[in-house]
Motif scaffolding. Structure first.
Motif, PDB file in Angstrom:
ATOM      1  N   ALA A  61      27.824   2.251 -14.091  1.00 12.34           N
ATOM      2  CA  ALA A  61      26.988   1.092 -13.788  1.00 12.34           C
ATOM      3  C   ALA A  61      27.359  -0.089 -14.682  1.00 12.34           C
ATOM      4  O   ALA A  61      27.506  -1.224 -14.218  1.00 12.34           O
ATOM      5  N   GLU A  62      27.521   0.178 -15.978  1.00 13.84           N
ATOM      6  CA  GLU A  62      27.908  -0.893 -16.898  1.00 13.84           C
ATOM      7  C   GLU A  62      29.287  -1.447 -16.560  1.00 13.84           C
ATOM      8  O   GLU A  62      29.533  -2.655 -16.668  1.00 13.84           O
ATOM      9  N   SER A  63      30.191  -0.582 -16.155  1.00 18.10           N
ATOM     10  CA  SER A  63      31.524  -1.033 -15.780  1.00 18.10           C
ATOM     11  C   SER A  63      31.468  -1.970 -14.584  1.00 18.10           C
ATOM     12  O   SER A  63      32.204  -2.962 -14.515  1.00 18.10           O
ATOM     13  N   ALA A  64      30.592  -1.667 -13.622  1.00 20.81           N
ATOM     14  CA  ALA A  64      30.432  -2.533 -12.459  1.00 20.81           C
ATOM     15  C   ALA A  64      29.953  -3.917 -12.879  1.00 20.81           C
ATOM     16  O   ALA A  64      30.417  -4.937 -12.359  1.00 20.81           O
ATOM     17  N   ALA A  65      29.028  -3.966 -13.832  1.00 17.44           N
ATOM     18  CA  ALA A  65      28.506  -5.257 -14.293  1.00 17.44           C
ATOM     19  C   ALA A  65      29.545  -6.013 -15.105  1.00 17.44           C
ATOM     20  O   ALA A  65      29.759  -7.220 -14.914  1.00 17.44           O
ATOM     21  N   ARG A  66      30.214  -5.336 -16.022  1.00 15.14           N
ATOM     22  CA  ARG A  66      31.190  -6.005 -16.874  1.00 15.14           C
ATOM     23  C   ARG A  66      32.367  -6.548 -16.070  1.00 15.14           C
ATOM     24  O   ARG A  66      32.939  -7.580 -16.425  1.00 15.14           O
ATOM     25  N   ALA A  67      32.713  -5.849 -14.986  1.00 10.99           N
ATOM     26  CA  ALA A  67      33.807  -6.334 -14.148  1.00 10.99           C
ATOM     27  C   ALA A  67      33.479  -7.689 -13.540  1.00 10.99           C
ATOM     28  O   ALA A  67      34.377  -8.462 -13.200  1.00 10.99           O
ATOM     29  N   GLN A  68      32.184  -8.009 -13.427  1.00 10.69           N
ATOM     30  CA  GLN A  68      31.745  -9.298 -12.887  1.00 10.69           C
ATOM     31  C   GLN A  68      31.318 -10.252 -14.002  1.00 10.69           C
ATOM     32  O   GLN A  68      30.758 -11.319 -13.729  1.00 10.69           O
ATOM     33  N   GLY A  69      31.549  -9.864 -15.264  1.00 14.39           N
ATOM     34  CA  GLY A  69      31.207 -10.719 -16.391  1.00 14.39           C
ATOM     35  C   GLY A  69      29.724 -10.796 -16.688  1.00 14.39           C
ATOM     36  O   GLY A  69      29.258 -11.763 -17.308  1.00 14.39           O
ATOM     37  N   ILE A  70      28.965  -9.778 -16.275  1.00 13.07           N
ATOM     38  CA  ILE A  70      27.520  -9.791 -16.458  1.00 13.07           C
ATOM     39  C   ILE A  70      27.149  -9.033 -17.737  1.00 13.07           C
ATOM     40  O   ILE A  70      27.511  -7.858 -17.882  1.00 13.07           O
ATOM     41  N   PRO A  71      26.427  -9.649 -18.669  1.00 13.61           N
ATOM     42  CA  PRO A  71      25.989  -8.938 -19.878  1.00 13.61           C
ATOM     43  C   PRO A  71      25.090  -7.765 -19.486  1.00 13.61           C
ATOM     44  O   PRO A  71      24.216  -7.902 -18.622  1.00 13.61           O
ATOM     45  N   CYS A  72      25.303  -6.633 -20.115  1.00  7.22           N
ATOM     46  CA  CYS A  72      24.521  -5.466 -19.729  1.00  7.22           C
ATOM     47  C   CYS A  72      24.409  -4.485 -20.884  1.00  7.22           C
ATOM     48  O   CYS A  72      25.161  -4.542 -21.861  1.00  7.22           O
ATOM     49  N   SER A  73      23.455  -3.583 -20.758  1.00  2.06           N
ATOM     50  CA  SER A  73      23.278  -2.489 -21.701  1.00  2.06           C
ATOM     51  C   SER A  73      22.714  -1.315 -20.919  1.00  2.06           C
ATOM     52  O   SER A  73      22.398  -1.442 -19.727  1.00  2.06           O
ATOM     53  N   ALA A  74      22.568  -0.175 -21.577  1.00  2.00           N
ATOM     54  CA  ALA A  74      22.072   1.015 -20.894  1.00  2.00           C
ATOM     55  C   ALA A  74      21.109   1.760 -21.806  1.00  2.00           C
ATOM     56  O   ALA A  74      21.279   1.796 -23.021  1.00  2.00           O
ATOM     57  N   VAL A  75      20.094   2.342 -21.189  1.00  2.00           N
ATOM     58  CA  VAL A  75      19.063   3.080 -21.912  1.00  2.00           C
ATOM     59  C   VAL A  75      18.793   4.378 -21.174  1.00  2.00           C
ATOM     60  O   VAL A  75      18.763   4.401 -19.934  1.00  2.00           O
ATOM     61  N   THR A  76      18.593   5.448 -21.920  1.00  6.86           N
ATOM     62  CA  THR A  76      18.175   6.717 -21.325  1.00  6.86           C
ATOM     63  C   THR A  76      16.856   7.151 -21.951  1.00  6.86           C
ATOM     64  O   THR A  76      16.514   6.741 -23.063  1.00  6.86           O
ATOM     65  N   ALA A  77      16.126   7.978 -21.230  1.00  5.79           N
ATOM     66  CA  ALA A  77      14.888   8.533 -21.755  1.00  5.79           C
ATOM     67  C   ALA A  77      14.684   9.912 -21.161  1.00  5.79           C
ATOM     68  O   ALA A  77      15.135  10.189 -20.043  1.00  5.79           O
ATOM     69  N   VAL A  78      14.053  10.786 -21.915  1.00  9.01           N
ATOM     70  CA  VAL A  78      13.674  12.103 -21.411  1.00  9.01           C
ATOM     71  C   VAL A  78      12.231  12.016 -20.953  1.00  9.01           C
ATOM     72  O   VAL A  78      11.335  11.692 -21.734  1.00  9.01           O
ATOM     73  N   SER A  79      12.002  12.239 -19.672  1.00  4.19           N
ATOM     74  CA  SER A  79      10.659  12.085 -19.126  1.00  4.19           C
ATOM     75  C   SER A  79      10.511  12.885 -17.842  1.00  4.19           C
ATOM     76  O   SER A  79      11.412  12.880 -17.000  1.00  4.19           O
ATOM     77  N   ASP A  80       9.387  13.548 -17.691  1.00  4.36           N
ATOM     78  CA  ASP A  80       9.074  14.228 -16.436  1.00  4.36           C
ATOM     79  C   ASP A  80       8.307  13.307 -15.492  1.00  4.36           C
ATOM     80  O   ASP A  80       7.919  13.715 -14.399  1.00  4.36           O
ATOM     81  N   ALA A  81       8.070  12.066 -15.928  1.00  2.00           N
ATOM     82  CA  ALA A  81       7.410  11.060 -15.099  1.00  2.00           C
ATOM     83  C   ALA A  81       8.280   9.808 -15.091  1.00  2.00           C
ATOM     84  O   ALA A  81       8.024   8.868 -15.846  1.00  2.00           O
ATOM     85  N   PRO A  82       9.340   9.782 -14.280  1.00  2.00           N
ATOM     86  CA  PRO A  82      10.280   8.654 -14.294  1.00  2.00           C
ATOM     87  C   PRO A  82       9.615   7.298 -14.127  1.00  2.00           C
ATOM     88  O   PRO A  82       9.994   6.333 -14.779  1.00  2.00           O
ATOM     89  N   TYR A  83       8.606   7.208 -13.255  1.00  2.00           N
ATOM     90  CA  TYR A  83       7.967   5.911 -13.025  1.00  2.00           C
ATOM     91  C   TYR A  83       7.356   5.351 -14.304  1.00  2.00           C
ATOM     92  O   TYR A  83       7.433   4.156 -14.588  1.00  2.00           O
ATOM     93  N   SER A  84       6.746   6.246 -15.114  1.00  2.00           N
ATOM     94  CA  SER A  84       6.141   5.811 -16.374  1.00  2.00           C
ATOM     95  C   SER A  84       7.212   5.354 -17.352  1.00  2.00           C
ATOM     96  O   SER A  84       7.040   4.343 -18.058  1.00  2.00           O
ATOM     97  N   ALA A  85       8.322   6.075 -17.403  1.00  2.00           N
ATOM     98  CA  ALA A  85       9.414   5.694 -18.299  1.00  2.00           C
ATOM     99  C   ALA A  85      10.040   4.366 -17.875  1.00  2.00           C
ATOM    100  O   ALA A  85      10.430   3.557 -18.720  1.00  2.00           O
ATOM    101  N   ILE A  86      10.134   4.133 -16.573  1.00  2.00           N
ATOM    102  CA  ILE A  86      10.680   2.865 -16.068  1.00  2.00           C
ATOM    103  C   ILE A  86       9.801   1.705 -16.515  1.00  2.00           C
ATOM    104  O   ILE A  86      10.283   0.694 -17.040  1.00  2.00           O
ATOM    105  N   VAL A  87       8.496   1.837 -16.321  1.00  2.00           N
ATOM    106  CA  VAL A  87       7.564   0.775 -16.699  1.00  2.00           C
ATOM    107  C   VAL A  87       7.598   0.524 -18.202  1.00  2.00           C
ATOM    108  O   VAL A  87       7.653  -0.626 -18.661  1.00  2.00           O
ATOM    109  N   SER A  88       7.585   1.597 -18.993  1.00  2.00           N
ATOM    110  CA  SER A  88       7.595   1.449 -20.454  1.00  2.00           C
ATOM    111  C   SER A  88       8.869   0.780 -20.938  1.00  2.00           C
ATOM    112  O   SER A  88       8.841  -0.089 -21.818  1.00  2.00           O
ATOM    113  N   THR A  89       9.990   1.180 -20.371  1.00  2.00           N
ATOM    114  CA  THR A  89      11.267   0.598 -20.786  1.00  2.00           C
ATOM    115  C   THR A  89      11.348  -0.872 -20.419  1.00  2.00           C
ATOM    116  O   THR A  89      11.846  -1.697 -21.191  1.00  2.00           O
TER     117      THR A  89
END
Length: 325
Positions: A61-89
């Motif tokens: 995903a980051e490679s796709a963004a960088r190829a277009q010159g878009i600043p980007c970063s990546a975050v992971t989280a361990v969660s059994d409730a993805p929606y909650s982790a998405i909102v918190s992040t």
């Protein structure tokens, strides 16, 4: 206008399409992206594989963004409730838009968002843009495979460039054996499988349906031929470097030029050809394209992947992680 997008991605093919849509959207706005992946909390022996797969997905995903010159970063989280982790992040990273796929089912009038998407919509004050893949399931699947193969190549090139830049900065030698392994990947997959199938199935199908794209397709096919010459030149230069008759700076300049050529080529395919294909190709065309590309078995973290490619990709993902520290 929106300046910072949170883009959740998962293990489905739909996320590859969503990543491409998010990158194009961010480019049009001049925004940056934080890609996010939530993995279930699992202490079993499968956890290592899940973590490796997450690193691979985020690297692509980051490679796709960088190829277009878009600043980007990546975050992971361990969660059994993805929606909650998405909102918190999204809150923690001060994102002003959550850009995510519906992951729902298509009804007679529209696409109904999936459970996780609905919970995100209900649980955040941050605006949420829910995107869907246009066209049929076969089209979405085929486009996802094509874009994923582009991301794989982009990840290899970004890792190669980082390795060379690090060698330049530290005044150390670059790993010639690893560079040869990267060249082996490019020759064995994009050049031998990806390009010929693009021409035989995607390009030729488009020529059958319309003549409006013939000039663009002719140019892309010329670029495929040029790609082979550029890789042959790169292979020769790496051999010279390994023999001590070329400098690391020479290799870095050549890889940078090849990467720029590749970004532009993939940009034309994704920005011009794929949207046109969605307009002109039939459901039967897409099924044939999907079937052809599904046989490629791009070397990433799958059970039947060649061990050599697995090791290469593991090192690439680790190197990409190092570049952000």
């Amino acid at each position: 206008m929106y300046r910072h997008l949170l883009v959740p991605i998962d293990n489905t093919d739909l996320s590859t399409v969503t990543t491409g849509q998010a990158v194009e959207f961010a480019r049009s706005l001049g925004a940056r992206i934080t890609f996010f992946h939530a993995q279930a909390g699992d202490a079993s022996s499968l956890q290592g594989k899940a973590e490796s797969r997450a690193r691979e997905l985020l690297t692509k995903a980051e490679s796709a963004a960088r190829a277009q010159g878009i600043p980007c970063s990546a975050v992971t989280a361990v969660s059994d409730a993805p929606y909650s982790a998405i909102v918190s992040t999204a809150r923690d990273k001060a994102c002003d838009l959550i850009f995510m796929a519906s992951h729902g089912r298509r009804s007679a009038i529209d696409v109904m968002p999936g459970a996780q998407t609905l919970q995100v919509l209900a649980g955040t004050e941050i605006p949420v843009l829910v995107t869907t893949s246009a066209g049929s399931p076969a089209a979405a699947q085929a486009i996802g495979i094509l874009q994923d193969e582009h991301r794989s190549l982009a990840a290899v090139l970004h890792a190669w460039l980082f390795m060379l830049a690090s060698a330049q900065t530290q005044g150390s030698a670059a790993d010639a054996a690893w560079m040869k392994a990267m060249l082996h990947y490019i020759k064995a997959f994009p050049l031998t499988l990806h390009h010929p199938k693009e021409q035989k199935y995607l390009f030729d199908k488009l020529r059958e349906r319309t003549s409006a794209l013939n000039a663009e397709l002719d140019e892309l096919e010329r670029q495929h031929e040029r790609d082979e010459r550029l890789i042959a030149d790169l292979a020769s230069l790496v051999d010279q470097y390994a023999a001590g008759s070329a400098a690391v700076g020479d290799v870095e300049a050549a890889v940078s030029a090849y990467a720029k050529f590749t970004w532009e080529h993939m940009g034309r395919e994704e920005g011009v050809i794929l949207p046109a294909a969605q307009r002109y190709l039939t459901e039967e065309d897409w099924r044939e394209i999907d079937s052809a590309f599904a046989e490629n078995k791009d070397p990433h973290f799958d059970a039947d992947t060649d061990v050599e490619f697995l090791r290469l990709y593991a090192r690439i993902v680790d190197l990409a992680a190092s570049s952000k520290q």
